[in-house]
Design a protein around this motif. Structure first.
Motif, PDB file in Angstrom:
ATOM      1  N   HIS A 181       0.848  -1.195   0.000  1.00 15.98           N
ATOM      2  CA  HIS A 181       0.000   0.000   0.000  1.00 15.98           C
ATOM      3  C   HIS A 181       0.883   1.244   0.000  1.00 15.98           C
ATOM      4  O   HIS A 181       1.527   1.533  -1.005  1.00 15.98           O
ATOM      5  CB  HIS A 181      -0.959  -0.077   1.206  1.00 15.98           C
ATOM      6  N   SER A 239      -8.264  -3.319   8.697  1.00 10.60           N
ATOM      7  CA  SER A 239      -7.258  -2.351   8.260  1.00 10.60           C
ATOM      8  C   SER A 239      -7.898  -1.297   7.372  1.00 10.60           C
ATOM      9  O   SER A 239      -9.127  -1.231   7.260  1.00 10.60           O
ATOM     10  CB  SER A 239      -6.139  -3.079   7.514  1.00 10.60           C
ATOM     11  N   GLY A 240      -7.051  -0.497   6.730  1.00 14.48           N
ATOM     12  CA  GLY A 240      -7.561   0.548   5.848  1.00 14.48           C
ATOM     13  C   GLY A 240      -8.149  -0.025   4.574  1.00 14.48           C
ATOM     14  O   GLY A 240      -8.984   0.607   3.923  1.00 14.48           O
ATOM     15  N   GLY A 241      -7.735  -1.218   4.198  1.00 24.49           N
ATOM     16  CA  GLY A 241      -8.202  -1.807   2.941  1.00 24.49           C
ATOM     17  C   GLY A 241      -9.054  -3.050   3.127  1.00 24.49           C
ATOM     18  O   GLY A 241      -9.724  -3.494   2.182  1.00 24.49           O
ATOM     19  N   GLY A 251     -11.180   0.733   8.455  1.00 25.14           N
ATOM     20  CA  GLY A 251     -10.195   1.823   8.549  1.00 25.14           C
ATOM     21  C   GLY A 251     -10.518   2.953   7.581  1.00 25.14           C
ATOM     22  O   GLY A 251     -10.372   4.140   7.912  1.00 25.14           O
ATOM     23  N   ASP A 301     -11.273   6.893   8.307  1.00 29.62           N
ATOM     24  CA  ASP A 301     -10.605   7.988   7.596  1.00 29.62           C
ATOM     25  C   ASP A 301     -11.609   8.946   6.955  1.00 29.62           C
ATOM     26  O   ASP A 301     -11.435  10.168   6.998  1.00 29.62           O
ATOM     27  CB  ASP A 301      -9.653   7.419   6.524  1.00 29.62           C
ATOM     28  N   GLY A 345      -8.246   7.174  11.923  1.00 25.79           N
ATOM     29  CA  GLY A 345      -8.381   6.215  13.019  1.00 25.79           C
ATOM     30  C   GLY A 345      -7.840   6.700  14.355  1.00 25.79           C
ATOM     31  O   GLY A 345      -8.593   6.813  15.330  1.00 25.79           O
ATOM     32  N   PRO A 346      -6.560   7.033  14.416  1.00 21.46           N
ATOM     33  CA  PRO A 346      -6.004   7.452  15.714  1.00 21.46           C
ATOM     34  C   PRO A 346      -6.652   8.735  16.245  1.00 21.46           C
ATOM     35  O   PRO A 346      -6.794   8.912  17.462  1.00 21.46           O
ATOM     36  CB  PRO A 346      -4.517   7.692  15.419  1.00 21.46           C
ATOM     37  N   ASP A 357     -10.119   7.837  17.629  1.00 21.52           N
ATOM     38  CA  ASP A 357      -9.851   7.086  18.868  1.00 21.52           C
ATOM     39  C   ASP A 357      -9.615   8.056  20.032  1.00 21.52           C
ATOM     40  O   ASP A 357     -10.181   7.930  21.127  1.00 21.52           O
ATOM     41  CB  ASP A 357      -8.606   6.216  18.629  1.00 21.52           C
ATOM     42  N   GLY A 407      -4.242  -2.418  10.897  1.00 19.48           N
ATOM     43  CA  GLY A 407      -4.069  -1.069  11.446  1.00 19.48           C
ATOM     44  C   GLY A 407      -5.119  -0.671  12.469  1.00 19.48           C
ATOM     45  O   GLY A 407      -4.809  -0.005  13.459  1.00 19.48           O
ATOM     46  N   ASN A 443      -6.908   0.377  17.674  1.00 26.04           N
ATOM     47  CA  ASN A 443      -8.004   1.105  18.338  1.00 26.04           C
ATOM     48  C   ASN A 443      -8.203   0.658  19.787  1.00 26.04           C
ATOM     49  O   ASN A 443      -8.409  -0.531  20.058  1.00 26.04           O
ATOM     50  CB  ASN A 443      -9.301   0.908  17.539  1.00 26.04           C
ATOM     51  N   THR A 486       0.335  -2.263  12.212  1.00 23.14           N
ATOM     52  CA  THR A 486       0.351  -1.586  10.906  1.00 23.14           C
ATOM     53  C   THR A 486       1.176  -2.374   9.894  1.00 23.14           C
ATOM     54  O   THR A 486       1.842  -3.343  10.245  1.00 23.14           O
ATOM     55  CB  THR A 486       0.963  -0.173  11.044  1.00 23.14           C
ATOM     56  N   ASP A 487       1.132  -1.923   8.645  1.00 23.09           N
ATOM     57  CA  ASP A 487       1.878  -2.621   7.593  1.00 23.09           C
ATOM     58  C   ASP A 487       3.382  -2.509   7.831  1.00 23.09           C
ATOM     59  O   ASP A 487       3.895  -1.415   8.061  1.00 23.09           O
ATOM     60  CB  ASP A 487       1.556  -1.990   6.231  1.00 23.09           C
TER      61      ASP A 487
HETATM   62  O1  KG4 Z   1      -3.135  -2.000   8.172  1.00 24.58           O
HETATM   63  P1  KG4 Z   1      -2.875  -0.558   7.962  1.00 24.58           P
HETATM   64  O2  KG4 Z   1      -1.673   0.038   8.627  1.00 24.58           O
HETATM   65  O3  KG4 Z   1      -2.712  -0.183   6.475  1.00 24.58           O
HETATM   66  C1  KG4 Z   1      -3.524  -0.351   5.394  1.00 24.58           C
HETATM   67  O4  KG4 Z   1      -4.673  -0.785   5.499  1.00 24.58           O
HETATM   68  O5  KG4 Z   1      -2.981  -0.028   4.347  1.00 24.58           O
HETATM   69  O6  KG4 Z   1      -4.190   0.238   8.425  1.00 24.58           O
HETATM   70  C2  KG4 Z   1      -4.320   1.624   8.315  1.00 24.58           C
HETATM   71  C3  KG4 Z   1      -5.678   2.020   8.884  1.00 24.58           C
HETATM   72  C4  KG4 Z   1      -6.057   3.473   8.603  1.00 24.58           C
HETATM   73  O7  KG4 Z   1      -7.342   3.500   8.029  1.00 24.58           O
HETATM   74  C5  KG4 Z   1      -6.049   4.113   9.990  1.00 24.58           C
HETATM   75  O8  KG4 Z   1      -6.997   5.167  10.124  1.00 24.58           O
HETATM   76  C6  KG4 Z   1      -6.402   2.926  10.877  1.00 24.58           C
HETATM   77  O9  KG4 Z   1      -5.691   1.849  10.309  1.00 24.58           O
HETATM   78  N1  KG4 Z   1      -6.003   3.137  12.273  1.00 24.58           N
HETATM   79  C7  KG4 Z   1      -6.897   3.165  13.299  1.00 24.58           C
HETATM   80  C8  KG4 Z   1      -6.155   3.459  14.484  1.00 24.58           C
HETATM   81  N2  KG4 Z   1      -4.830   3.572  14.131  1.00 24.58           N
HETATM   82  C9  KG4 Z   1      -4.767   3.361  12.775  1.00 24.58           C
HETATM   83  N3  KG4 Z   1      -8.230   3.004  13.310  1.00 24.58           N
HETATM   84  C10 KG4 Z   1      -8.864   3.112  14.500  1.00 24.58           C
HETATM   85  N4  KG4 Z   1      -8.225   3.401  15.656  1.00 24.58           N
HETATM   86  C11 KG4 Z   1      -6.884   3.580  15.710  1.00 24.58           C
HETATM   87  N5  KG4 Z   1      -6.264   3.859  16.860  1.00 24.58           N
END
Ligand code: KG4
Ligand code: ZN
Length: 309
Positions: free
Chosen positions: A10, A132-134, A159, A163, A176-177, A180, A263, A267, A290-291
């Protein structure tokens, strides 16, 4: 087993040097700040940046380590952005060819499951919730090599919704963060309940649209609303549905452990609630949610190490 792993699915370019469940070195170059200006990742730009970043990172590993001692090279094969995946694959095979080492593909989602192996002993069979985000997926993990997808989101990933809601409230990216953190300030959470359809599949586009419309209406009529209460209401609904689906899988499959990954596993509310539903709830340290290339390395070890697989 000594592995050099490459992750480029990603927007993070990551390379890790790994030996027997220990990370010797990992370098990750995030593109988040660059893609922020577009409100999300632009695939073509992501691929080009991976090409540049891989060169920069690999040079540091070549200068610092003797890569001729590697057992193999691992890379993220799928799923992900095609151009981005392609960059990692090319570098992995190029390196494997020049060093005379085998090159093994790893599934990114399986790697999110096994990332917890750095800090916990994985006991099979397991149920894994990867958010995750995807992707938003529930897996039945019978062993390292026998994994069934039970269900997944039919539209947006969790995720992604974090966003998009954060963007509609104008609080920043990635959402996300920030949501949270804001949710912790809520005094009167909004009610955005999600109904469970009784399957393992999920849908989050409805709640996304509902919240974005709510925010737009408030903005258009110049009414005040509490971002903290919207954040907490959304988080309550998401946590409740994810926990409810996981509980159903626990009842059906009676797993020895449950695993949280991806990701969104960062939370705080989801971590807390997930920990309550099984005596062996395995929740990774934040750095492994995370990735990153470390999770690709440990998964490749589990899959290809004759001593452990
Ligand atoms: O797995 P990841 O690092 O990457 C991809 O999916 O590519 O996930 C990223 C996602 C993002 O949408 C971000 O907003 C979410 O994880 N994220 C969270 C938190 N920290 C990161 N969502 C909710 N609460 C969090 N604390
Ligand atoms: Zn991921």
């Amino acid at each position: 087993m000594k592995i050099l792993a490459i992750e480029t699915s990603h927007d993070d370019t990551s390379i890790a040097l790994y030996e027997d469940k220990r990370i010797i070195k990992e370098i990750t170059m995030s593109q988040t700040d660059f893609h922020k200006q577009f409100g999300g990742t632009v695939p073509e730009f992501a691929a080009r940046r991976h090409a540049d970043n891989l060169g920069v990172i690999l040079k540091q590993f070549i200068n610092e380590f003797d890569l001729s001692t590697l057992d193999h090279i691992a890379f993220t094969k799928e799923p992900g952005l095609l151009g981005s995946l392609h960059m990692g694959r090319l570098v992995a095979y190029g390196l494997g060819f020049s060093l005379g080492k085998p090159v093994y593909p790893v599934n990114h989602m399986h790697a999110h499951i096994f990332a917890v192996g750095f800090t916990h002993e994985i006991i099979f069979p397991a149920i894994a919730l990867i958010v995750s985000g995807g992707h938003t997926q529930l897996w039945h993990v019978k062993s390292v090599k026998d994994i069934d997808l039970l269900g997944e989101t039919k539209d947006d990933a969790v995720g992604e919704v974090f966003d998009k809601i954060a963007r509609s409230m104008g609080i920043g990216f990635p959402g996300g963060p920030l949501i949270d953190k804001l949710a912790k300030e809520s005094t009167s959470p909004a009610n955005f309940d999600l109904t469970d359809d009784g399957t393992y599949d999920m849908s989050f586009s409805g709640i996304k649209t509902k919240i974005i419309n709510y925010v737009h209406n408030k903005n258009q009529t110049e009414s005040t609303y509490s971002k903290a209460d919207v954040s907490k209401g959304f988080q309550n609904a998401i946590t409740k549905i994810l926990v409810s689906k996981t509980k159903r899988a626990i009842e059906q499959f009676n797993p020895a452990s449950i695993i949280l990954g991806g990701g969104v596993a960062a939370n705080s509310q989801l971590r807390e609630e997930f920990a309550k539903i099984h005596e062996n709830a395995l929740i990774p340290e934040l750095k492994y949610t995370t990735d990153n290339a470390s999770m690709i390395a440990i998964t490749s070890d589990l899959l290809n190490n004759k001593k452990t697989s």
